[in-house]
Design a protein around this motif. Structure first.
Motif, PDB file in Angstrom:
ATOM      1  N   VAL A  29      43.739 -31.988  90.953  1.00 14.78           N
ATOM      2  CA  VAL A  29      42.828 -31.253  91.824  1.00 14.78           C
ATOM      3  C   VAL A  29      43.610 -30.287  92.702  1.00 14.78           C
ATOM      4  CG1 VAL A  29      41.242 -31.486  93.771  1.00 14.78           C
ATOM      5  CG2 VAL A  29      41.024 -33.014  91.802  1.00 14.78           C
ATOM      6  N   MET A  30      44.719 -30.749  93.252  1.00 20.93           N
ATOM      7  CA  MET A  30      45.537 -29.900  94.108  1.00 20.93           C
ATOM      8  C   MET A  30      46.090 -28.700  93.348  1.00 20.93           C
ATOM      9  SD  MET A  30      49.002 -29.163  94.905  1.00 20.93           S
ATOM     10  CE  MET A  30      50.076 -30.589  94.717  1.00 20.93           C
TER      11      MET A  30
ATOM     12  N   GLY B  93      45.365 -22.575  91.522  1.00 22.86           N
ATOM     13  CA  GLY B  93      45.191 -21.602  90.460  1.00 22.86           C
ATOM     14  C   GLY B  93      45.790 -21.974  89.121  1.00 22.86           C
ATOM     15  N   TYR B  94      46.371 -23.155  89.018  1.00 24.97           N
ATOM     16  CA  TYR B  94      46.954 -23.577  87.741  1.00 24.97           C
ATOM     17  C   TYR B  94      45.863 -24.149  86.832  1.00 24.97           C
ATOM     18  CZ  TYR B  94      51.371 -23.155  90.258  1.00 24.97           C
ATOM     19  OH  TYR B  94      52.433 -22.688  90.984  1.00 24.97           O
ATOM     20  N   THR B  95      45.997 -23.906  85.541  1.00 26.06           N
ATOM     21  CA  THR B  95      45.030 -24.407  84.573  1.00 26.06           C
ATOM     22  C   THR B  95      45.464 -25.773  84.055  1.00 26.06           C
ATOM     23  OG1 THR B  95      46.125 -23.463  82.631  1.00 26.06           O
ATOM     24  CG2 THR B  95      44.620 -22.020  83.853  1.00 26.06           C
ATOM     25  N   ASP B  96      44.526 -26.468  83.395  1.00 22.97           N
ATOM     26  CA  ASP B  96      44.869 -27.748  82.788  1.00 22.97           C
ATOM     27  C   ASP B  96      45.928 -27.572  81.699  1.00 22.97           C
ATOM     28  OD1 ASP B  96      43.142 -29.079  84.448  1.00 22.97           O
ATOM     29  OD2 ASP B  96      41.544 -29.287  82.966  1.00 22.97           O
ATOM     30  N   ASP B  97      45.924 -26.439  81.006  1.00 16.42           N
ATOM     31  CA  ASP B  97      46.959 -26.174  80.010  1.00 16.42           C
ATOM     32  C   ASP B  97      48.321 -25.995  80.658  1.00 16.42           C
ATOM     33  OD1 ASP B  97      45.227 -26.352  77.880  1.00 16.42           O
ATOM     34  OD2 ASP B  97      44.887 -24.191  77.729  1.00 16.42           O
ATOM     35  N   ASP B  98      48.361 -25.380  81.850  1.00 16.92           N
ATOM     36  CA  ASP B  98      49.616 -25.273  82.593  1.00 16.92           C
ATOM     37  C   ASP B  98      50.131 -26.658  82.975  1.00 16.92           C
ATOM     38  OD1 ASP B  98      49.493 -22.455  82.631  1.00 16.92           O
ATOM     39  OD2 ASP B  98      48.436 -22.431  84.554  1.00 16.92           O
ATOM     40  N   ILE B  99      49.215 -27.476  83.511  1.00 15.18           N
ATOM     41  CA  ILE B  99      49.597 -28.793  84.035  1.00 15.18           C
ATOM     42  C   ILE B  99      50.054 -29.706  82.899  1.00 15.18           C
ATOM     43  CG2 ILE B  99      48.776 -30.820  85.283  1.00 15.18           C
ATOM     44  CD1 ILE B  99      46.694 -28.862  86.614  1.00 15.18           C
ATOM     45  N   GLY B 100      49.260 -29.754  81.829  1.00 14.36           N
ATOM     46  CA  GLY B 100      49.629 -30.571  80.674  1.00 14.36           C
ATOM     47  C   GLY B 100      49.477 -32.054  80.927  1.00 14.36           C
TER      48      GLY B 100
ATOM     49  N   ALA C 249      57.536 -31.886  95.935  1.00 16.60           N
ATOM     50  CA  ALA C 249      57.399 -32.550  97.231  1.00 16.60           C
ATOM     51  C   ALA C 249      55.939 -32.855  97.531  1.00 16.60           C
ATOM     52  CB  ALA C 249      58.002 -31.677  98.323  1.00 16.60           C
ATOM     53  N   GLU C 250      55.041 -31.908  97.237  1.00 10.33           N
ATOM     54  CA  GLU C 250      53.615 -32.122  97.477  1.00 10.33           C
ATOM     55  C   GLU C 250      53.046 -33.205  96.557  1.00 10.33           C
ATOM     56  OE1 GLU C 250      51.105 -28.558  98.254  1.00 10.33           O
ATOM     57  OE2 GLU C 250      52.868 -27.449  97.585  1.00 10.33           O
ATOM     58  N   LEU C 251      53.456 -33.175  95.297  1.00  8.44           N
ATOM     59  CA  LEU C 251      52.955 -34.152  94.333  1.00  8.44           C
ATOM     60  C   LEU C 251      53.391 -35.564  94.697  1.00  8.44           C
ATOM     61  CD1 LEU C 251      53.707 -32.084  91.113  1.00  8.44           C
ATOM     62  CD2 LEU C 251      51.434 -32.549  92.063  1.00  8.44           C
ATOM     63  N   LEU C 252      54.646 -35.715  95.081  1.00 10.14           N
ATOM     64  CA  LEU C 252      55.154 -37.041  95.420  1.00 10.14           C
ATOM     65  C   LEU C 252      54.513 -37.578  96.693  1.00 10.14           C
ATOM     66  CD1 LEU C 252      58.871 -36.475  94.459  1.00 10.14           C
ATOM     67  CD2 LEU C 252      57.238 -37.968  93.307  1.00 10.14           C
ATOM     68  N   LYS C 253      54.208 -36.709  97.621  1.00 10.78           N
ATOM     69  CA  LYS C 253      53.511 -37.145  98.830  1.00 10.78           C
ATOM     70  C   LYS C 253      52.138 -37.728  98.483  1.00 10.78           C
ATOM     71  CE  LYS C 253      52.177 -35.751 103.500  1.00 10.78           C
ATOM     72  NZ  LYS C 253      50.868 -36.406 103.471  1.00 10.78           N
ATOM     73  N   ILE C 254      51.461 -37.126  97.506  1.00  8.49           N
ATOM     74  CA  ILE C 254      50.161 -37.655  97.078  1.00  8.49           C
ATOM     75  C   ILE C 254      50.327 -39.063  96.517  1.00  8.49           C
ATOM     76  CG2 ILE C 254      48.330 -37.379  95.358  1.00  8.49           C
ATOM     77  CD1 ILE C 254      48.621 -34.326  95.755  1.00  8.49           C
TER      78      ILE C 254
END
Length: 264
Positions: free
Chosen positions: A180-181, A186-193, A241-246
């Motif tokens: 969600v973050m 602006g990242y797509t699901d294809d970017d995230i993978g 850093a943001e992802l790990l905080k989540i």
């Protein structure tokens, strides 16, 4: 960015380890552990990682390095917990015939029943050594069911003399929160993978960038059989850093809720 801030971003775990007492039990003597218990530290985190392929651009031990970072911070935030050695042998699929990650050299699998037995014996061992709360946290999807089974079995066995907590929000809830973050940025699901893409790569770039081969970054690993799904070229230490905080915040919230009688 100043040199000091840049160093802190690159090596956060190293700096914190130098400025605070250890929380990893394999860095403590038995008498130091006893003294910490007598001072009120009766919880211990068992983190489960995974030894699995992470594409051409990341080391196979990525989950272990991430958990070393997150479990330390969770233990320090709780204030009354230590961390057991990270479990790296976990279910990764079949070896006969090899499937999934097992088709790549370096991946090691453990059948789920053996994984659950390992977790049970680790929990019993730590209880025998004076801990009264065993906290299971896993950084890989294939570990979640086994940790839940182990926690349920130990709670039935112990009947209140100690307690096992399965902290699934660290992985499952945090995984969706992270997506969600990133979508909001602006990242797509294809970017995230789904594997060795933006998420894993960003986390390792933050925790230990020396273990990332940036020169091998390519969308979906650059080849059909790369083992990568997603776009590591869009990863960054700042996102890590943001992802790990989540992940850390989700785990802390669930531990505190369960400790006060909540259901999750």
């Amino acid at each position: 960015m100043s040199a000091a801030i840049g160093l802190s971003m690159a090596f956060p775990a190293t700096l914190s380890a130098q400025s605070a007492p250890p929380v990893f039990i394999d860095e403590l003597t038995w008498t130091e552990i006893r003294d910490r218990q007598q001072a009120g530290t009766r919880s211990v985190i068992i983190g489960t990682a995974g030894q699995e392929q992470k594409g051409p651009h990341m080391v196979d031990g990525e989950h272990k390095w991430v958990l070393t970072h997150t479990t330390e911070r969770i233990a320090r935030a709780l204030g009354d917990a230590l961390v057991a050695p990270i479990v790296t042998y976990v279910p990764e699929g079949s070896w006969d015939p090899p499937r999934g990650h097992m088709t790549k050299p370096g991946t090691i699998t453990l059948p789920e029943d053996r994984f659950v037995e390992l977790l049970l014996h680790a929990g019993r061992s730590l209880k025998a050594g004076g801990f009264t709360q065993i906290i299971y946290i896993g950084d890989s999807g294939g570990n979640q069911r086994g940790m839940q089974k182990a926690a349920e079995q130990l709670n039935a066995e112990w009947a209140g003399s100690a307690r096992a907590l399965f902290i699934g929000d660290y992985y499952t809830k945090a995984g969706e929160d992270m997506r969600v973050m990133l979508r909001a940025k602006g990242y797509t699901d294809d970017d995230i993978g789904s594997h060795a893409g933006m998420l894993d790569t960003s986390e390792l770039l933050y925790v230990n960038p020396k273990l990332v081969r940036k020169e091998r970054f390519a969308r979906n690993g650059g080849a059909p059989d790369s083992g990568v799904n997603g776009d590591p070229t869009k990863a960054s230490a700042e996102l890590g850093a943001e992802l790990l905080k989540i992940k850390i915040d989700n785990a802390l919230n669930q531990v505190r809720t369960l400790r006060t009688g909540g259901s999750r």
